[in-house]
Design a protein around this motif. Structure first.
Motif, PDB file in Angstrom:
ATOM      1  N   SER A 159       0.823  -1.211   0.000  1.00 17.07           N
ATOM      2  CA  SER A 159       0.000   0.000   0.000  1.00 17.07           C
ATOM      3  C   SER A 159       0.853   1.255   0.000  1.00 17.07           C
ATOM      4  O   SER A 159       2.072   1.211   0.233  1.00 17.07           O
ATOM      5  CB  SER A 159      -0.949   0.038   1.212  1.00 17.07           C
ATOM      6  OG  SER A 159      -0.316   0.618   2.344  1.00 17.07           O
ATOM      7  N   ASN A 207      -3.619  -1.095   6.787  1.00 16.01           N
ATOM      8  CA  ASN A 207      -2.447  -0.786   5.982  1.00 16.01           C
ATOM      9  C   ASN A 207      -1.349  -0.079   6.766  1.00 16.01           C
ATOM     10  O   ASN A 207      -0.161  -0.358   6.587  1.00 16.01           O
ATOM     11  CB  ASN A 207      -2.842   0.065   4.764  1.00 16.01           C
ATOM     12  CG  ASN A 207      -3.556  -0.741   3.699  1.00 16.01           C
ATOM     13  OD1 ASN A 207      -3.322  -1.943   3.564  1.00 16.01           O
ATOM     14  ND2 ASN A 207      -4.431  -0.097   2.957  1.00 16.01           N
ATOM     15  N   GLY A 230      -4.064   0.383  -2.487  1.00 17.10           N
ATOM     16  CA  GLY A 230      -3.550  -0.871  -1.949  1.00 17.10           C
ATOM     17  C   GLY A 230      -3.835  -2.058  -2.849  1.00 17.10           C
ATOM     18  O   GLY A 230      -4.723  -2.025  -3.713  1.00 17.10           O
TER      19      GLY A 230
END
Length: 357
Positions: free
Chosen positions: A65, A93, A325
């Motif tokens: 990400s 993330n 992501g």
């Protein structure tokens, strides 16, 4: 006579002149950045004849990400200042990036996640990187409140997007877009959760423009999930709900900065439904061959919504959509919407017949 291509050094070394670093700043890097700007082959046509569309695919960063851009800066500066432990709140993330870069630096990482609201792929990453992971009852905003209080009173370094070095690292994506295109795009579309990304992109475009590296700056287009759209609504959302877990945030930390980016760029922010997000998510993979996580698809969902209102009609323009992501961040979602494979015996004739060959 052979030549050797210069290796990509990571975003700090590549863009050091635009970052608050010195020779004394350690480079805690996993060679993040340099992600592809993928031209749309098919979907661009749905925006309008004169629209050139590119996807900035941040899913190809080391932990999957865009968070890696900010984390290389945050952890490098933390180590420079003598930190031995980092802490963050995360919907997934951030925890993966914080844990990975802390491990790379040889320091401890602590992550607080909202219990039951983090995709398995992201949780698995934080655990694999060795982070002390605590699932807290409540949403992301409760986790962020806790880590802020802990970092203010104990010797741990906060590495959420409230950390100014995070935005410094994330702005490098805007530099890369300009370097790749040879100019700034006319529009830049992003999912908006905690609002650090739209803030940092605008910062990056502004700095490149001031340095003479880009003649213009784009209009920023932000998209929130309808069940988690505080900036769109103009008020905090106490119980945000959306399947796009990466942007399930009811009180963005960079709310004011995001508003400034939208106002200064003459941009706009809209809400997209979960149904629109899933449709966009499916189209990106099945039509363009780009597998991103659901929250990432909010940028394409929003662009389609604008196109349906005639927003791009008659325009000759370049649009960049950030896909924040990788799709493997949320494998459960991919499995949930996938169809079962057809079954066949171990027989060539049967399979050929099934394929209509």
């Amino acid at each position: 006579m052979s030549t050797t291509a210069q290796a990509w050094p990571g975003v700090i070394e590549q863009y050091a002149q635009y970052l608050p670093v010195s020779d004394a700043t350690p480079r805690v890097t996993l060679l993040e950045g340099n992600t592809p700007l993928i031209p749309s082959v098919t979907l661009a046509k749905r925006l309008g004849e004169g629209v050139e569309l590119y996807f900035k695919f941040e899913g190809l960063n080391p932990t999957g990400s865009f968070k890696d851009r900010g984390m290389t800066m945050a952890i490098s500066k933390a180590v420079e200042e003598g930190a031995t432990c980092t802490i963050c709140a995360s919907t997934g993330n951030t925890s993966a990036a914080a844990a990975a870069y802390s491990a790379r630096a040889g320091i401890q990482s602590v992550v607080l996640i909202p219990d039951g609201y983090v995709a398995l792929g992201k949780l698995a990453q934080a655990l694999a990187y060795g982070a002390r992971t605590i699932a807290v009852e409540g949403h992301f905003d409760a986790c962020l409140r806790l880590v802020r209080e802990i970092s203010e009173n104990y010797p741990v370094e906060l590495v959420n997007s409230l950390n100014p070095y995070r935005l410094q690292g994330q702005k490098t994506a805007a530099f890369e877009v300009c370097d790749w295109l040879g100019r700034a795009p006319d529009y830049h579309a992003l999912p908006v959760g905690n609002a650090g990304n739209i803030t940092s992109y605008w910062m990056g475009y502004g700095e490149y423009h001031e340095a003479g590296m880009a003649e213009s700056r784009p209009k920023m287009l932000g998209f929130q999930a309808a069940g988690s759209a505080p900036i769109v609504l103009g008020e905090r959302v106490d119980k945000p709900e959306t399947l796009a877990t990466a942007i399930r945030i009811g009180n963005p930390a960079r709310w004011e900065e995001a508003i400034c980016a939208l106002d200064e760029s003459d941009g706009c922010i809209r809400a997209v439904t979960d149904e629109e997000i899933v449709e966009a998510y499916t189209e990106l993979s099945s039509v363009e061959g780009v597998f991103c996580e659901p929250a990432s698809a909010a940028s394409w969902a929003g662009l389609k919504q604008l196109a349906g209102e005639g927003f791009f009609a008659g325009q000759e323009c370049t649009v960049v959509a950030t896909l924040t992501g990788h799709g493997l961040k949320d494998p459960d979602r991919a499995v949930a919407i996938a169809t079962e494979p057809d079954k066949a015996p171990d027989d060539v004739d049967t399979i050929v017949k099934m394929l209509g060959l």
